[in-house]
Design an enzyme around this catalytic site. Structure first.
Site, PDB file in Angstrom:
ATOM      1  N   HIS A   1       0.814  -1.216   0.000  1.00  0.00           N
ATOM      2  CA  HIS A   1       0.000   0.000   0.000  1.00  0.00           C
ATOM      3  C   HIS A   1       0.851   1.271   0.000  1.00  0.00           C
ATOM      4  O   HIS A   1       0.496   2.264  -0.639  1.00  0.00           O
ATOM      5  CB  HIS A   1      -0.910  -0.022   1.235  1.00  0.00           C
ATOM      6  CG  HIS A   1      -1.842   1.130   1.336  1.00  0.00           C
ATOM      7  ND1 HIS A   1      -3.101   1.112   0.803  1.00  0.00           N
ATOM      8  CD2 HIS A   1      -1.682   2.362   1.896  1.00  0.00           C
ATOM      9  CE1 HIS A   1      -3.699   2.276   1.034  1.00  0.00           C
ATOM     10  NE2 HIS A   1      -2.856   3.051   1.700  1.00  0.00           N
TER      11      HIS A   1
ATOM     12  N   ASN B   1      -3.421   9.094 -11.968  1.00  0.00           N
ATOM     13  CA  ASN B   1      -3.503  10.371 -11.267  1.00  0.00           C
ATOM     14  C   ASN B   1      -2.822  10.158  -9.926  1.00  0.00           C
ATOM     15  O   ASN B   1      -3.167   9.231  -9.192  1.00  0.00           O
ATOM     16  CB  ASN B   1      -4.954  10.776 -11.023  1.00  0.00           C
ATOM     17  CG  ASN B   1      -5.734  10.908 -12.313  1.00  0.00           C
ATOM     18  OD1 ASN B   1      -5.199  11.331 -13.334  1.00  0.00           O
ATOM     19  ND2 ASN B   1      -6.999  10.517 -12.275  1.00  0.00           N
TER      20      ASN B   1
ATOM     21  N   HIS C   1      -3.180   3.888  -2.577  1.00  0.00           N
ATOM     22  CA  HIS C   1      -2.613   2.600  -3.000  1.00  0.00           C
ATOM     23  C   HIS C   1      -2.125   2.736  -4.453  1.00  0.00           C
ATOM     24  O   HIS C   1      -2.878   3.196  -5.306  1.00  0.00           O
ATOM     25  CB  HIS C   1      -3.656   1.495  -2.885  1.00  0.00           C
ATOM     26  CG  HIS C   1      -3.053   0.121  -2.959  1.00  0.00           C
ATOM     27  ND1 HIS C   1      -3.005  -0.732  -1.876  1.00  0.00           N
ATOM     28  CD2 HIS C   1      -2.421  -0.524  -3.979  1.00  0.00           C
ATOM     29  CE1 HIS C   1      -2.387  -1.857  -2.245  1.00  0.00           C
ATOM     30  NE2 HIS C   1      -2.033  -1.750  -3.520  1.00  0.00           N
TER      31      HIS C   1
ATOM     32  N   HIS D   1      -1.705   2.660  -8.050  1.00  0.00           N
ATOM     33  CA  HIS D   1      -2.519   2.049  -9.090  1.00  0.00           C
ATOM     34  C   HIS D   1      -2.698   3.011 -10.253  1.00  0.00           C
ATOM     35  O   HIS D   1      -2.474   4.212 -10.119  1.00  0.00           O
ATOM     36  CB  HIS D   1      -3.903   1.660  -8.543  1.00  0.00           C
ATOM     37  CG  HIS D   1      -4.798   2.845  -8.254  1.00  0.00           C
ATOM     38  ND1 HIS D   1      -4.650   3.625  -7.122  1.00  0.00           N
ATOM     39  CD2 HIS D   1      -5.825   3.390  -8.950  1.00  0.00           C
ATOM     40  CE1 HIS D   1      -5.564   4.589  -7.138  1.00  0.00           C
ATOM     41  NE2 HIS D   1      -6.293   4.472  -8.242  1.00  0.00           N
TER      42      HIS D   1
ATOM     43  N   GLN E   1      -5.356   3.512 -13.987  1.00  0.00           N
ATOM     44  CA  GLN E   1      -6.628   3.124 -14.568  1.00  0.00           C
ATOM     45  C   GLN E   1      -6.477   2.920 -16.070  1.00  0.00           C
ATOM     46  O   GLN E   1      -5.576   3.481 -16.688  1.00  0.00           O
ATOM     47  CB  GLN E   1      -7.684   4.200 -14.312  1.00  0.00           C
ATOM     48  CG  GLN E   1      -7.930   4.451 -12.845  1.00  0.00           C
ATOM     49  CD  GLN E   1      -9.131   5.351 -12.637  1.00  0.00           C
ATOM     50  OE1 GLN E   1     -10.257   5.021 -13.016  1.00  0.00           O
ATOM     51  NE2 GLN E   1      -8.887   6.501 -12.047  1.00  0.00           N
TER      52      GLN E   1
HETATM   53 ZN   LIG Z   1      -3.979  -0.509  -0.184  1.00  0.00          ZN
END
Ligand SMILES: [Zn+2]
Ligand SMILES: [Zn+2]
Length: 328
Positions: A92, A132, A143, A145, A147
């Site tokens: 995370h 973003n 976290h 990531h 898209q």
């Molecule tokens: Zn997370």
């Protein structure tokens, strides 16, 4: 370019002091391994990357079909496509730049596979991969990531890039982006990083203060066209840029990152040269580049800074992560 308006150059203030180590797992994070998402689906206990369909998709099979007849000359159609999320890591507290070159290379391989798979769908005309980063660009979940929007239309910037690349090829016989690369390498003042078959630079025409392009040297219409060695070089340069961003002011550097890949609309796009663009919204610590009259009202950017100065700042920032945010 209106760099004379910026009252003084940035003189080295940094924010926040030592960066606290974010936790590896957060119980109420919807992207951490084993946790439930808003849809009720439970994440795999993944160990590297994790791809899943967005629970609140902007495009998808569930898009409304029986649309009201649009008034007058307006037209509409169902929002077909696929929206996905790619978690970069189960950890995370990491960020893209905190991943190892190996891990970034693995992520690039995932993006390649997504482009091939989604781009092959008949209803998909374009695959937009973007991240973003930071609350100032509206990110609610830190976290790490990105898209993917695989849509039945081509996003405007990509449509423009594809059109001008084609026009340049028709007029000169050359690939537009190769001319950009040649100009940047010959000048050299805006170059940030060059490793094997990949390069990063602040473009001559940067709109944002710390706008950065990362590109392979060889023309490929998409990331999927890169050979494994080119992909690895790309991962190396990408990480170098990300680390410099975070070291510039000692804060997690906010940005919008987008992969600019050729449309998958059936046209050849031989003149399209894949690249990643970073559009960071800050021009100083805590100072946003506001999009206002010229940008929103007029549709053209006024740059308040000289790209040569900003490239020099990024080159002077360390390319090595401080221990606290590394892979402790
Ligand atoms: Zn997370
Ligand atoms: Zn672009």
């Amino acid at each position: 370019m209106a760099a004379h308006r910026q009252n003084r150059p940035w003189v080295g203030e940094t924010l926040g002091g030592p960066r606290p180590q974010a936790p590896d797992y957060v119980a109420d994070c919807s992207f951490c391994p084993g946790n439930a998402r808003v849809s009720g689906a439970v994440n795999e206990r993944y160990e590297r990357t994790f791809v899943f369909d967005n629970d609140l998709p902007c495009v998808g099979e569930a898009a409304p079909r029986d649309l009201a007849e649009p008034p007058g000359f307006y037209r509409s159609r169902p929002a077909d496509g696929v929206a996905r999320v790619v978690c970069y890591s189960p950890r995370h507290g990491l960020s893209l730049g905190g991943l190892s070159v190996d891990e970034i290379d693995g992520l690039l391989a995932v993006w390649q596979a997504q482009y091939r798979e989604l781009g092959a769908r008949p209803e998909v005309s374009h695959v937009l991969v973007f991240e973003n980063r930071g609350e100032v660009v509206g990110v609610s979940n830190p976290h790490p990531h990105c898209q993917i929007y695989a849509t039945n239309f081509v996003f405007k910037t990509i449509e423009t890039e594809a059109r001008v690349a084609e026009r340049h090829r028709a007029e000169t016989g050359r690939v537009l982006f190769q001319d950009i690369l040649e100009a940047e390498r010959r000048d050299g003042r805006r170059l940030l990083s060059l490793h094997g078959g990949a390069v990063a630079f602040v473009p001559y025409f940067a709109r944002y203060a710390y706008e950065v392009y990362v590109a392979p040297l060889r023309t490929c219409a998409s990331l999927a066209g890169l050979r494994d060695d080119e992909r690895r070089d790309f991962a190396t340069v990408l990480k170098d840029v990300l680390v410099r961003f975070d070291n510039l002011w000692g804060i997690p550097f906010p940005y919008v990152m987008a992969l600019h890949q050729a449309p998958t609309d059936g046209a050849a796009h031989a003149g399209f040269h894949f690249h990643i663009e970073f559009n960071p919204p800050l021009r100083k610590p805590n100072l946003l580049k506001y999009l206002a009259g010229p940008e929103v009202g007029g549709g053209s950017f006024l740059a308040d800074t000289a790209p040569e100065d900003k490239a020099a700042e990024l080159r002077a920032a360390s390319g090595t992560l401080p221990a606290a945010s590394g892979r402790g």
